[in-house]
Design a protein around this motif. Structure first.
Motif, mmCIF file in Angstrom:
data_model
loop_
_atom_site.group_PDB
_atom_site.id
_atom_site.type_symbol
_atom_site.label_atom_id
_atom_site.label_comp_id
_atom_site.label_asym_id
_atom_site.label_seq_id
_atom_site.Cartn_x
_atom_site.Cartn_y
_atom_site.Cartn_z
ATOM 1 N N VAL A 1 34.948 39.163 36.072
ATOM 2 C CA VAL A 1 36.137 38.316 36.118
ATOM 3 C C VAL A 1 37.388 39.169 36.311
ATOM 4 O O VAL A 1 37.414 40.352 35.954
ATOM 5 C CB VAL A 1 36.296 37.470 34.830
ATOM 6 N N VAL A 2 38.397 38.529 36.868
ATOM 7 C CA VAL A 2 39.749 39.081 36.893
ATOM 8 C C VAL A 2 40.576 38.275 35.907
ATOM 9 O O VAL A 2 40.687 37.050 36.026
ATOM 10 C CB VAL A 2 40.381 38.989 38.295
ATOM 11 N N SER A 3 41.127 38.962 34.928
ATOM 12 C CA SER A 3 41.942 38.316 33.901
ATOM 13 C C SER A 3 43.395 38.775 34.048
ATOM 14 O O SER A 3 43.675 39.979 34.105
ATOM 15 C CB SER A 3 41.422 38.680 32.509
ATOM 16 N N VAL A 4 44.299 37.818 34.153
ATOM 17 C CA VAL A 4 45.732 38.105 34.255
ATOM 18 C C VAL A 4 46.433 37.400 33.105
ATOM 19 O O VAL A 4 46.418 36.165 33.015
ATOM 20 C CB VAL A 4 46.307 37.625 35.606
ATOM 21 N N GLU A 5 46.995 38.206 32.195
ATOM 22 C CA GLU A 5 47.680 37.669 31.016
ATOM 23 C C GLU A 5 46.794 36.671 30.279
ATOM 24 O O GLU A 5 47.239 35.598 29.869
ATOM 25 C CB GLU A 5 49.014 37.035 31.422
ATOM 26 N N ALA B 1 39.881 34.901 38.893
ATOM 27 C CA ALA B 1 38.854 35.124 39.913
ATOM 28 C C ALA B 1 37.566 35.547 39.223
ATOM 29 O O ALA B 1 37.590 36.107 38.120
ATOM 30 C CB ALA B 1 39.293 36.194 40.919
ATOM 31 N N THR B 2 36.449 35.276 39.873
ATOM 32 C CA THR B 2 35.154 35.611 39.283
ATOM 33 C C THR B 2 34.099 35.745 40.367
ATOM 34 O O THR B 2 34.285 35.301 41.510
ATOM 35 C CB THR B 2 34.717 34.526 38.273
ATOM 36 N N LEU B 3 32.994 36.371 40.021
ATOM 37 C CA LEU B 3 31.803 36.407 40.862
ATOM 38 C C LEU B 3 30.591 36.622 39.969
ATOM 39 O O LEU B 3 30.711 37.006 38.804
ATOM 40 C CB LEU B 3 31.888 37.484 41.951
ATOM 41 N N GLY C 1 40.653 38.857 44.690
ATOM 42 C CA GLY C 1 39.270 38.834 45.158
ATOM 43 C C GLY C 1 38.827 40.184 45.697
ATOM 44 O O GLY C 1 37.718 40.656 45.405
ATOM 45 N N SER C 2 39.686 40.828 46.479
ATOM 46 C CA SER C 2 39.352 42.147 47.025
ATOM 47 C C SER C 2 39.200 43.172 45.910
ATOM 48 O O SER C 2 38.264 43.991 45.920
ATOM 49 C CB SER C 2 40.435 42.602 48.012
#
Length: 429
Positions: free
Chosen positions: A63-67, A72-74, A108-109
């Motif tokens: 996952v991408v976690s922002v604050e 985003a995830t995969l 995503g990148s």
């Protein structure tokens, strides 16, 4: 666990970003994000992809976690795939998505790049994904397509069938599954690109959701000798998978008879499949339907070499067998292969026992490797056998003025023959 902290600009302000594995209490957020991105009513489907998969663990979802918000995830699918006749651990990448409000922000990148590094810590040498967006997004991240063959058959006449003693009936899990599993292992084990299926793989929920179970089974004296998995949508039938006992090929004839009869009854005008026209079922259907056959293909399957030297070492036993079967001597040769900013040296010493080294040959080998930079798509086509060395040689010879000597071609022709490459539709993720 690899975690990546960075600063991104979103809507004009700097935002902290973390890339990491999902935490158990965040699974519902992941499912909600997938529903937004792919299928609004897919909550049960995506939950079963996690809860119903015996191979799943949390470090396989990134996952991408922002604050504190997941943007985003995969998903990484733990699978095994055949390259030639060699079984290789494979990391399947699927479910790549971002919150619509944050698309175009580079999350995503960043997630894909971080995931490749994560794959190396998990021991994978190979990554595979199937893209539903243009290939160029993944190509700029180092992924490259492996074009796969397909076919389209315009049905003209379905009235003719070949008489057999085989009976074709709907698949029954209670009585047929064991035999179908065995048939798959025996038949698909011959195809480069096929997924290696354990018994738990057949029974897990994601495989059932993807439609792994056959439609019909061909039986002789009550014993299954072949199966066919297909679906009909309107005037088109699509073959998803086929397997049969090659010692009893008439089972395949019976399956084709059944399929064409079903197509006639339901007014089907076209039969398609993402399988090579070299598979015998395609020739049988064309012959019995007198249809017009067209060859198609797909570049949706993309490959990434996570650890090139390690991947090539897995292939050494099969390559050595090919050299031994050739029953000829080859002069000593060292080739430097490159992919994804990685190097591996394929070294054939005087004793004829092929080796792979990471970057530099040991001083004891006393050899200066020849550089052989094969274009990425051609490299994967050779490795899987979609194309042989001899088939690709004319194109390789003009690529960047690449000089290919006879002794290089002699060795590579033996190592890289053509094979039937199939990745069955129910194994997509």
């Amino acid at each position: 666990m690899i975690s990546e902290d960075r600063k991104f600009k979103v809507e004009g302000k700097e935002t902290g970003m973390k890339i990491r594995s999902v935490r158990p209490y965040e699974i519902e957020q992941i499912i909600d994000l997938q529903c937004i991105a792919f299928q609004p009513n897919g909550h049960d489907r995506y939950r079963q992809y996690i809860e119903g998969d015996s191979s799943y663990h949390y470090q396989l979802t990134r996952v991408v976690s922002v604050e504190g918000q997941i943007v985003a995830t995969l998903r990484i699918w733990d699978r095994r795939i055949q390259i030639g006749a060699t079984t290789v651990p494979m990391a399947g990448i699927g479910g790549v998505c971002a919150d619509p409000e944050h698309r175009g922000s580079g999350y995503g990148s960043a997630l894909m790049r971080n995931t490749v590094r994560h794959l190396s810590t998990l021991g994978y040498d190979l990554g595979v994904l199937f893209t539903i967006i243009p290939c160029r997004f993944y190509q700029r991240l180092g992924w490259h397509p492996l074009p796969l063959s397909g076919f389209k058959l315009e049905v003209i006449d379905t009235c003719h069938s070949t008489s057999t003693d085989w009976q074709v009936a709907p698949f029954s899990e209670a009585t047929d599954l064991n035999q179908v599993v065995n048939l798959y292992d025996q038949d698909s084990g011959r195809y480069s690109g096929a997924t290696v299926r354990t018994r738990s793989y057949w029974e897990m929920r994601p495989s059932r959701i993807r439609g792994i179970l056959p439609t019909v089974v061909a039986r002789l004296d009550g014993q299954p000798g072949g199966y066919l998995n297909y679906e009909i949508d309107g005037t088109e039938a699509k073959i998803l998978e086929v397997g049969y006992d090659r010692q009893r090929p008439v089972a395949l004839v019976a399956l084709v008879n059944h399929l064409l009869a079903d197509c006639q009854q339901r007014n089907v005008q076209r039969i398609t499949g993402d399988i090579s026209h070299q598979h015998p079922i395609v020739g049988l259907m064309q012959k019995q339907s007198k249809g017009d056959l067209s060859l198609t293909g797909s570049s949706d399957m993309m490959i990434f070499a996570v650890n090139l030297p390690s991947l090539l070492r897995r292939l050494l036993p099969e390559w050595q067998l090919r050299l031994d079967w050739a029953q000829r001597s080859f002069p000593p040769l060292s080739l430097r292969l490159e992919q994804n900013n990685q190097q591996a040296i394929l070294h054939l010493p005087p004793d004829g026992r092929l080796k792979v080294f990471n970057q530099n040959l040991p001083s004891s080998e006393h050899s200066d490797p020849l550089g052989l930079k094969i274009p990425e798509m051609a490299f994967w086509s050779l490795l899987y056998g979609e194309s042989s060395w001899e088939q690709l040689l004319p194109a390789l010879a003009v690529h960047n003025n690449l000089e290919i000597t006879d002794r290089v071609s002699d060795l590579m022709s033996v190592l890289f023959p053509s094979r039937t490459v199939i990745f069955w539709s129910p194994d997509h993720y």
